[in-house]
Each structure stands twice: as structure tokens, then as C-alpha cells.
Design an enzyme around this catalytic site. Structure first.
Site, mmCIF file in Angstrom:
data_model
loop_
_atom_site.group_PDB
_atom_site.id
_atom_site.type_symbol
_atom_site.label_atom_id
_atom_site.label_comp_id
_atom_site.label_asym_id
_atom_site.label_seq_id
_atom_site.Cartn_x
_atom_site.Cartn_y
_atom_site.Cartn_z
ATOM 1 N N GLY A 38 0.818 -1.219 0.000
ATOM 2 C CA GLY A 38 0.000 0.000 0.000
ATOM 3 C C GLY A 38 0.843 1.257 0.000
ATOM 4 N N CYS A 44 12.698 -2.120 3.894
ATOM 5 C CA CYS A 44 13.692 -1.127 4.302
ATOM 6 C C CYS A 44 13.037 0.154 4.831
ATOM 7 C CB CYS A 44 14.592 -0.816 3.115
ATOM 8 S SG CYS A 44 15.728 0.528 3.409
ATOM 9 N N THR A 146 10.740 -9.308 -4.426
ATOM 10 C CA THR A 146 9.767 -9.423 -3.339
ATOM 11 C C THR A 146 10.418 -9.538 -1.964
ATOM 12 O OG1 THR A 146 9.655 -11.747 -3.938
ATOM 13 C CG2 THR A 146 7.865 -10.332 -4.719
ATOM 14 N N GLY A 183 19.062 -14.108 19.150
ATOM 15 C CA GLY A 183 19.872 -13.794 17.980
ATOM 16 C C GLY A 183 20.742 -12.572 18.231
ATOM 17 N N GLY A 185 22.714 -11.039 16.153
ATOM 18 C CA GLY A 185 23.155 -10.488 14.867
ATOM 19 C C GLY A 185 22.852 -9.001 14.807
ATOM 20 N N VAL A 240 17.418 -21.524 22.634
ATOM 21 C CA VAL A 240 16.101 -21.472 23.275
ATOM 22 C C VAL A 240 15.372 -22.750 22.885
ATOM 23 C CG1 VAL A 240 13.908 -20.224 23.348
ATOM 24 C CG2 VAL A 240 16.051 -18.957 23.139
ATOM 25 N N HIS A 448 42.199 17.845 9.583
ATOM 26 C CA HIS A 448 42.426 17.731 11.025
ATOM 27 C C HIS A 448 41.612 18.788 11.777
ATOM 28 C CE1 HIS A 448 44.468 17.054 14.806
ATOM 29 N NE2 HIS A 448 44.587 18.371 14.928
HETATM 30 P P1 FAD Z 1 12.020 -5.608 0.376
HETATM 31 O O1 FAD Z 1 12.507 -4.324 0.896
HETATM 32 O O2 FAD Z 1 11.650 -6.670 1.352
HETATM 33 O O3 FAD Z 1 10.762 -5.259 -0.547
HETATM 34 C C1 FAD Z 1 9.971 -6.226 -1.130
HETATM 35 C C2 FAD Z 1 8.576 -5.688 -1.306
HETATM 36 O O4 FAD Z 1 7.847 -6.593 -2.137
HETATM 37 C C3 FAD Z 1 7.779 -5.566 -0.013
HETATM 38 O O5 FAD Z 1 7.237 -4.275 0.111
HETATM 39 C C4 FAD Z 1 6.659 -6.593 -0.158
HETATM 40 O O6 FAD Z 1 5.463 -6.180 0.449
HETATM 41 C C5 FAD Z 1 6.511 -6.655 -1.679
HETATM 42 N N1 FAD Z 1 5.918 -7.891 -2.186
HETATM 43 C C6 FAD Z 1 6.192 -9.170 -1.823
HETATM 44 N N2 FAD Z 1 5.458 -10.031 -2.563
HETATM 45 C C7 FAD Z 1 4.707 -9.274 -3.399
HETATM 46 C C8 FAD Z 1 3.749 -9.572 -4.403
HETATM 47 N N3 FAD Z 1 3.425 -10.825 -4.725
HETATM 48 N N4 FAD Z 1 3.176 -8.549 -5.058
HETATM 49 C C9 FAD Z 1 3.477 -7.264 -4.770
HETATM 50 N N5 FAD Z 1 4.388 -6.926 -3.826
HETATM 51 C C10 FAD Z 1 4.991 -7.917 -3.166
HETATM 52 N N6 FAD Z 1 19.563 -3.058 5.238
HETATM 53 C C11 FAD Z 1 20.496 -2.107 5.122
HETATM 54 O O7 FAD Z 1 21.202 -2.045 4.105
HETATM 55 N N7 FAD Z 1 20.692 -1.177 6.102
HETATM 56 C C12 FAD Z 1 19.959 -1.197 7.246
HETATM 57 O O8 FAD Z 1 20.167 -0.340 8.114
HETATM 58 C C13 FAD Z 1 18.981 -2.192 7.396
HETATM 59 N N8 FAD Z 1 18.225 -2.244 8.516
HETATM 60 C C14 FAD Z 1 17.261 -3.196 8.620
HETATM 61 C C15 FAD Z 1 16.512 -3.235 9.792
HETATM 62 C C16 FAD Z 1 15.527 -4.181 9.943
HETATM 63 C C17 FAD Z 1 14.706 -4.207 11.210
HETATM 64 C C18 FAD Z 1 15.259 -5.102 8.891
HETATM 65 C C19 FAD Z 1 14.161 -6.125 9.021
HETATM 66 C C20 FAD Z 1 16.010 -5.087 7.731
HETATM 67 C C21 FAD Z 1 17.028 -4.130 7.589
HETATM 68 N N9 FAD Z 1 17.822 -4.076 6.457
HETATM 69 C C22 FAD Z 1 18.801 -3.124 6.348
HETATM 70 C C23 FAD Z 1 17.650 -5.016 5.342
HETATM 71 C C24 FAD Z 1 16.848 -4.362 4.201
HETATM 72 O O9 FAD Z 1 15.612 -3.923 4.700
HETATM 73 C C25 FAD Z 1 16.646 -5.337 3.073
HETATM 74 O O10 FAD Z 1 17.889 -5.887 2.665
HETATM 75 C C26 FAD Z 1 16.012 -4.651 1.874
HETATM 76 O O11 FAD Z 1 14.779 -4.089 2.220
HETATM 77 C C27 FAD Z 1 15.814 -5.638 0.720
HETATM 78 O O12 FAD Z 1 15.220 -4.980 -0.356
HETATM 79 P P2 FAD Z 1 14.324 -5.768 -1.424
HETATM 80 O O13 FAD Z 1 13.909 -4.742 -2.406
HETATM 81 O O14 FAD Z 1 15.036 -6.964 -1.882
HETATM 82 O O15 FAD Z 1 13.052 -6.285 -0.608
HETATM 83 P P1 NAD Z 2 21.565 -12.022 11.339
HETATM 84 O O1 NAD Z 2 21.873 -13.108 10.389
HETATM 85 O O2 NAD Z 2 22.350 -10.782 11.316
HETATM 86 O O3 NAD Z 2 21.639 -12.557 12.840
HETATM 87 C C1 NAD Z 2 20.924 -13.668 13.273
HETATM 88 C C2 NAD Z 2 21.626 -14.214 14.503
HETATM 89 O O4 NAD Z 2 20.798 -15.178 15.093
HETATM 90 C C3 NAD Z 2 22.947 -14.907 14.175
HETATM 91 O O5 NAD Z 2 23.927 -14.420 15.055
HETATM 92 C C4 NAD Z 2 22.650 -16.377 14.392
HETATM 93 O O6 NAD Z 2 23.768 -17.110 14.816
HETATM 94 C C5 NAD Z 2 21.593 -16.279 15.478
HETATM 95 N N1 NAD Z 2 20.702 -17.439 15.561
HETATM 96 C C6 NAD Z 2 20.182 -18.171 14.550
HETATM 97 N N2 NAD Z 2 19.383 -19.143 15.042
HETATM 98 C C7 NAD Z 2 19.395 -19.008 16.396
HETATM 99 C C8 NAD Z 2 18.762 -19.682 17.461
HETATM 100 N N3 NAD Z 2 17.949 -20.714 17.234
HETATM 101 N N4 NAD Z 2 18.986 -19.272 18.731
HETATM 102 C C9 NAD Z 2 19.816 -18.205 18.977
HETATM 103 N N5 NAD Z 2 20.452 -17.539 18.002
HETATM 104 C C10 NAD Z 2 20.228 -17.915 16.726
HETATM 105 O O7 NAD Z 2 19.996 -11.734 11.118
HETATM 106 P P2 NAD Z 2 19.079 -10.589 11.710
HETATM 107 O O8 NAD Z 2 19.787 -9.855 12.780
HETATM 108 O O9 NAD Z 2 17.769 -11.236 11.979
HETATM 109 O O10 NAD Z 2 18.920 -9.642 10.464
HETATM 110 C C11 NAD Z 2 18.300 -10.120 9.245
HETATM 111 C C12 NAD Z 2 18.888 -9.464 8.043
HETATM 112 O O11 NAD Z 2 18.548 -8.092 8.020
HETATM 113 C C13 NAD Z 2 20.385 -9.575 8.032
HETATM 114 O O12 NAD Z 2 20.749 -10.271 6.866
HETATM 115 C C14 NAD Z 2 20.901 -8.184 7.976
HETATM 116 O O13 NAD Z 2 21.845 -8.009 6.974
HETATM 117 C C15 NAD Z 2 19.679 -7.335 7.666
HETATM 118 N N6 NAD Z 2 19.779 -6.147 8.530
HETATM 119 C C16 NAD Z 2 20.756 -5.243 8.239
HETATM 120 C C17 NAD Z 2 20.931 -4.148 9.057
HETATM 121 C C18 NAD Z 2 22.007 -3.172 8.745
HETATM 122 O O14 NAD Z 2 22.534 -3.204 7.646
HETATM 123 N N7 NAD Z 2 22.356 -2.280 9.663
HETATM 124 C C19 NAD Z 2 20.128 -3.964 10.166
HETATM 125 C C20 NAD Z 2 19.169 -4.917 10.443
HETATM 126 C C21 NAD Z 2 19.000 -6.006 9.606
#
Ligand code: FAD
Ligand code: NAD
Length: 469
Positions: A38, A44, A146, A183, A185, A240, A448
């Protein structure tokens, strides 16, 4: 050409999809972008990068006001927090940016459809519009962007109330008394930091014996120290095995991976942050025969083409680093390839940032990886405690580490923990992109006092000639 015929139909309006759509339109293609959320922007903008960074900034201000201002001679009296106002600010940041994408779609002539797209033939996508109607689009090319969805754990049902994913953790209406994060991560540390700074008692339960697995060893060690020092409790090598939620909270059963010892942990809220999985359901992939790999990611070649002619995929749904900028690079490369240009992504130069405090930023090879592959390298390291700007700012935790090829001096990897790491890494990414040597960075004049001088000094340290240590 009928109104519903396009050169490119993009399914998914996240960083991979919307950027591909805009770039393709810039290059003269007739483009449609479908998203079922929507609002554009994907994970992201709506529930990922942007809301998390907005809350990290707010919580950083709060902690600084409480703990750092007095050191600068600023007295605040007692501090109050208005969670609702903090959330409203975050929501506005998100809304403004999503509106920006709609503006860019308009400006570039991208036809935007709010609805779910499903492939019914390799060149046909049926859109079920959010208002309920269906619309058939025909395209010479279809791009699947997606993205991904939260990975779950067996036995832990995410209700977004007591047991939350990152999405729920970005919208809590109060500060939890205690937060158990499963987790250690990126999400675990970022969102764990947000709620810890605001007053929650945070425990991170990580299956492996380290936080941030996959990052350089020195970064992992430093972050473990920093997070502990800030009061985050860490339970490493712990899994867990059960979770029982009731009105008072969630009781987790934990088991040591090394000894098998069992203990319980009661938490007000549990955040499940154990990774993300590709989002492919409802896309009609089976009916058109698009192949997935064994982990469920869409299989693509070096030009992002699936096994079906005319169908492409980019972003989280094809795997690799799940990062917004990686998805964007792929989207641009694909659009340029479709327009007959040489689109290309250099996966050796994709930075990764963890927006904690201190911040973490990395690009290229890790020291562990170089050792494993038997690559001879020199390492240079420089601590922020010896950087004048860091001292002025009172942010001296961390270091810059540069790994350079022992023979050619070419920069192979740069790893930073410390202030502004996420901005400093851009210079390192450029160095890797252009094949620069550590000496190139060392001989580049850095202003600097600036944090960037730490990068220069680390480059000088590669050759054993840093000045300030
Ligand atoms: P997405 O952003 O997931 O977009 C896919 C879109 O497709 C969604 O809006 C979904 O609704 C739509 N969609 C799915 N199926 C359909 C369908 N059948 N029809 C129409 N629409 C559909 N990455 C960073 O680089 N920096 C960060 O700081 C960062 N922080 C993050 C924090 C969190 C909490 C999370 C969860 C992720 C974070 N990420 C970060 C990861 C980042 O959000 C993703 O890598 C990125 O959004 C991937 O982009 P994408 O376009 O592949 O997919
Ligand atoms: P992650 O892969 O960074 O971390 C997941 C963590 O969970 C790992 O350390 C793993 O060893 C642990 N884990 C897996 N199974 C487990 C279990 N059963 N019990 C305990 N620990 C377990 O994944 P995330 O933190 O969920 O983030 C998801 C994705 O979103 C990542 O690929 C990341 O790149 C992206 N992301 C990026 C940013 C950023 O760029 N700043 C911020 C948020 C998310």
C-alpha cells in the site's frame, strides 16, 4: 502498445524493485511497479532500515542527555520520555520517505500499482489490487524483487505483542521492563540497543559463541566488550528450547550448547531476530516454473536472469547479503543490462554497517577469511583513543583496521568500530572499488581534526609508520 503492456514489470517496491523501476524508466523503458504493502519502499523504508535508524537516533539522544551532557557541563534536571512522541516521529520519517518514492515514480513515469502481483505466464502478471479489482499486465520482462520475511523458530509463535519480530519491536507502545533478544546479529544488537538505552533490561541469547558471526574477529571481540559494558547481558552458545507466554511475560527455557545445562529466563517481551528468509509465496513461481535453490532463494545467473527467459530477480529474494544498498545496486545493474548497457555489481565492495554505538562498519575480506585462504597480508590498526576529534567528541571506543595484500599493498578489507564508522567506510569502499593500496590512503591528506585521520593512520600502520601511536 495497450495501456497495460510494459517493457518491464517489477513485482515488489523495496530498494531492489523501486530503484530498478526508476533506473529502467530513466533509460526509456515503459515500466510498472507493483507492491502489495500500500506504500512503496519495502521492508527497508517501512519496517527495516529507516524506522530502526530513527529509533536508534532518538534513543541515542535520550541516553546522551542522561549520561553524557553533564560531562560537557550541561545540566538537564530530570529527564522524561514520551514513547508515543518518539514513535510518531519515527512514523513521520517513514511516511515522508515513502511519499518521496511515489513522487519519484510520478516524475519518472513509472506506473505504480498497489496490489499483489502473481505470475500467470512468463510475460503476464495478474495484479489483485488492494481495492479488490484485478488487472492483467503484460510485459516483455518481469523482475521479482519481493524481498524477505522474518525467519521464525519452531515452538515460538510470533504474536507481535509478547513475542515480537523486528516489526513489533519497532512499534512497542511502552519500554519493556525486560527484553530477551534471540539472535545476536545485526537486528538483535540494533533493536536491543534501542530498548536498553530507553531503560529495558536486555539479554541477548545467541546460539553461536560470538555476537555478529561472520564479521572480523577484532570487531566481534570489541562489540562483545562494548555491549557488555553498556549493560547488555549476553548468553552466548545458548539455544532457546521452549517459550511459554502468559499475561506476565514469556518464560524461555535456555540450554547451553556446550554443556547442555538448562536454565529459564523470564522476559516482559521476547524479540526473535534469527535471520530472514526469502519471500516467494503467492507469486505463482511454480506455475511458470521459476527454479529456487535449496534454501528457497530464487536462482539467478550473473545478469539476474532466472531459468525462465524474461524473468529476473534481485535483492533479498536471491540471497547474498540482505542489505538495501546491495538490492539497489542489483536493481540498477539489471535495469542497465535490459537497456543494453553493461550493468555490473562488485560484490567485493559492498559495505555492511551495524548502527549501534559504537558503530560497526566493514567492507571486503576479514582477517579470519584471509588466514583461511592462505593469503599473505599486512594489517594496520589505529585506535580512536589516539584520534583528536574522537577525544573532543568524547567517543574514543574502537579502532580502524586495514588489511592489505602483503605483496601489492592493495586494500583487501577495512573494519571499523567507532564513531561515524558508517560514514568513514565510504572511503574504504572507494579504495577497494578502484583497487587502491594502503599507501594511497596513507598519502591522501585528511583534514584535522577529523575521524577520517584514523583511517589514514591505520593505512600508515600497515607499513609500520603511524605517527600518533
Ligand atoms: P524488500 O525491501 O523486502 O521489498 C519487497 C517488497 O515486495 C515488499 O514491500 C513486499 O510487500 C513486496 N511484495 C512481496 N510479494 C509481493 C507480491 N506478490 N506482489 C506485490 N508486492 C509484493 N539493510 C540495510 O542495508 N541497512 C539497514 O540499516 C537495514 N536495517 C534493517 C533493519 C531491519 C529491522 C530489517 C528487518 C532489515 C534491515 N535491512 C537493512 C535489510 C533491508 O531492509 C533489506 O535488505 C532490503 O529491504 C531488501 O530490499 P528488497 O527490495 O530486496 O526487498
Ligand atoms: P543475522 O543473520 O544478522 O543474525 C541472526 C543471529 O541469530 C545470528 O547471530 C545467528 O547465529 C543467530 N541465531 C540463529 N538461530 C538461532 C537460534 N535458534 N537461537 C539463537 N540464536 C540464533 O539476522 P538478523 O539480525 O535477523 O537480520 C536479518 C537481516 O537483516 C540480516 O541479513 C541483515 O543483513 C539485515 N539487517 C541489516 C541491518 C544493517 O545493515 N544495519 C540492520 C538490520 C538487519
Amino acid at each position: 502498445m495497450s495501456e497495460n503492456r510494459f517493457d518491464l514489470i517489477v513485482i515488489g517496491g523495496g530498494p531492489g524493485g523501486y530503484v530498478a523501476a526508476i533506473r529502467a524508466a530513466q533509460l526509456g523503458l515503459r515500466v510498472a511497479c507493483i507492491d502489495k504493502r500500500g506504500v512503496p519502499g519495502g521492508t527497508c523504508l517501512n519496517v527495516g532500515c529507516i524506522p530502526s535508524k530513527a529509533l536508534l537516533q532518538s534513543s541515542h539522544h535520550y541516553e546522551h542527555a542522561a549520561e553524557e551532557f553533564a560531562k560537557h557541563g550541561i545540566q538537564t534536571g530530570s529527564l522524561d520520555m514520551d514513547t508515543a512522541a518518539m514513535m510518531a516521529r519515527k512514523d513521520k520519517v517513514v511516511m515522508d520517505l515513502t511519499k518521496g518514492i511515489e513522487f519519484l515514480f510520478n516524475k519518472n513515469g513509472v506506473a505504480y500499482f498497489k496490489g499483489a502481483g502473481e505470475l500467470i505466464a512468463p510475460d503476464q502478471v495478474m495484479v489483485t489490487l488492494l481495492e479488490g479489482d484485478e488487472q492483467l499486465l503484460t510485459g516483455s520482462n518481469v523482475l521479482i524483487a519481493t524481498g524477505s520475511d522474518v525467519a521464525t523458530l519452531p515452538g515460538l509463535e510470533i504474536d507481535e505483542q509478547r513475542i515480537v519480530s523486528s516489526t513489533g519491536a519497532l512499534s512497542l507502545d511502552r519500554v519493556p521492563t525486560s527484553l530477551a533478544v534471540i539472535g545476536g546479529g545485526v537486528i538483535g544488537l540494533e533493536l536491543g540497543s534501542v530498548w536498553r538505552r530507553l531503560g529495558a533490561d536486555v539479554t541477548v541469547v545467541e546460539f553461536l559463541d560470538t555476537l555478529l558471526p561472520g564479521m572480523d574477529q577484532d570487531i566481534r571481540k570489541q562489540m562483545q566488550r562494548s555491549m557488555k559494558k553498556q549493560g547488555m547481558k549476553l548468553k552466548l552458545s545458548t539455544k532457546v528450547t521452549a517459550a511459554v507466554a502468559n499475561a506476565d511475560g514469556v518464560q524461555l527455557t535456555l540450554e547451553s550448547v556446550e554443556t547442555g545445562a538448562v536454565e529459564t529466563l523470564l522476559a516482559d517481551i521476547v524479540l526473535v531476530a534469527v535471520g530472514r528468509r526469502p519471500y516467494t509465496s503467492g507469486l505463482g513461481l511454480q506455475q511458470v516454473g521459476v527454479a529456487l535453490d535449496k534454501h528457497g532463494f530464487i536462482d539467478v545467473d550473473e545478469h539476474f536472469k532466472t531459468n525462465i527467459n524474461g524473468i529476473y530477480a534481485v535483492g533479498d529474494v536471491i540471497g547474498g547479503a540482505m542489505l538495501a544498498h546491495k538490492a539497489e545496486e542489483e536493481g540498477v545493474a539489471l535495469a542497465e543490462h535490459l537497456a543494453g548497457k553493461p550493468g555490473h555489481v562488485n560484490y567485493a565492495a559492498i559495505p555492511g554497517i551495524v548502527y549501534t554505538s559504537p558503530e560497526v562498519a566493514s567492507v571486503g575480506r576479514t582477517e579470519d577469511g584471509l588466514k583461511q585462504d592462505g593469503v599473505a597480508y599486512n594489517a594496520g590498526k589505529f585506535p580512536f583513543s589516539a584520534n583528536a576529534r574522537a577525544r573532543c567528541n568524547g567517543e574514543t571506543e574502537g579502532f580502524v583496521k586495514i588489511l592489505a595484500d602483503a605483496t601489492s599493498d592493495r586494500v583487501l578489507g577495512v573494519h571499523i568500530v567507532g564513531p561515524n564508522a558508517g560514514d568513514l567506510i565510504a572511503e574504504a569502499v572507494m579504495a577497494i572499488e578502484v583497487g587502491a593500496s594502503a599507501e594511497d590512503i596513507a598519502r591522501t591528506c585528511h583534514a584535522h581534526p577529523s575521524m577520517g585521520e584514523a583511517l589514514k593512520e591505520a593505512a600508515m600502520a600497515v607499513d609500520g609508520r603511524a605517527i600518533h601511536i
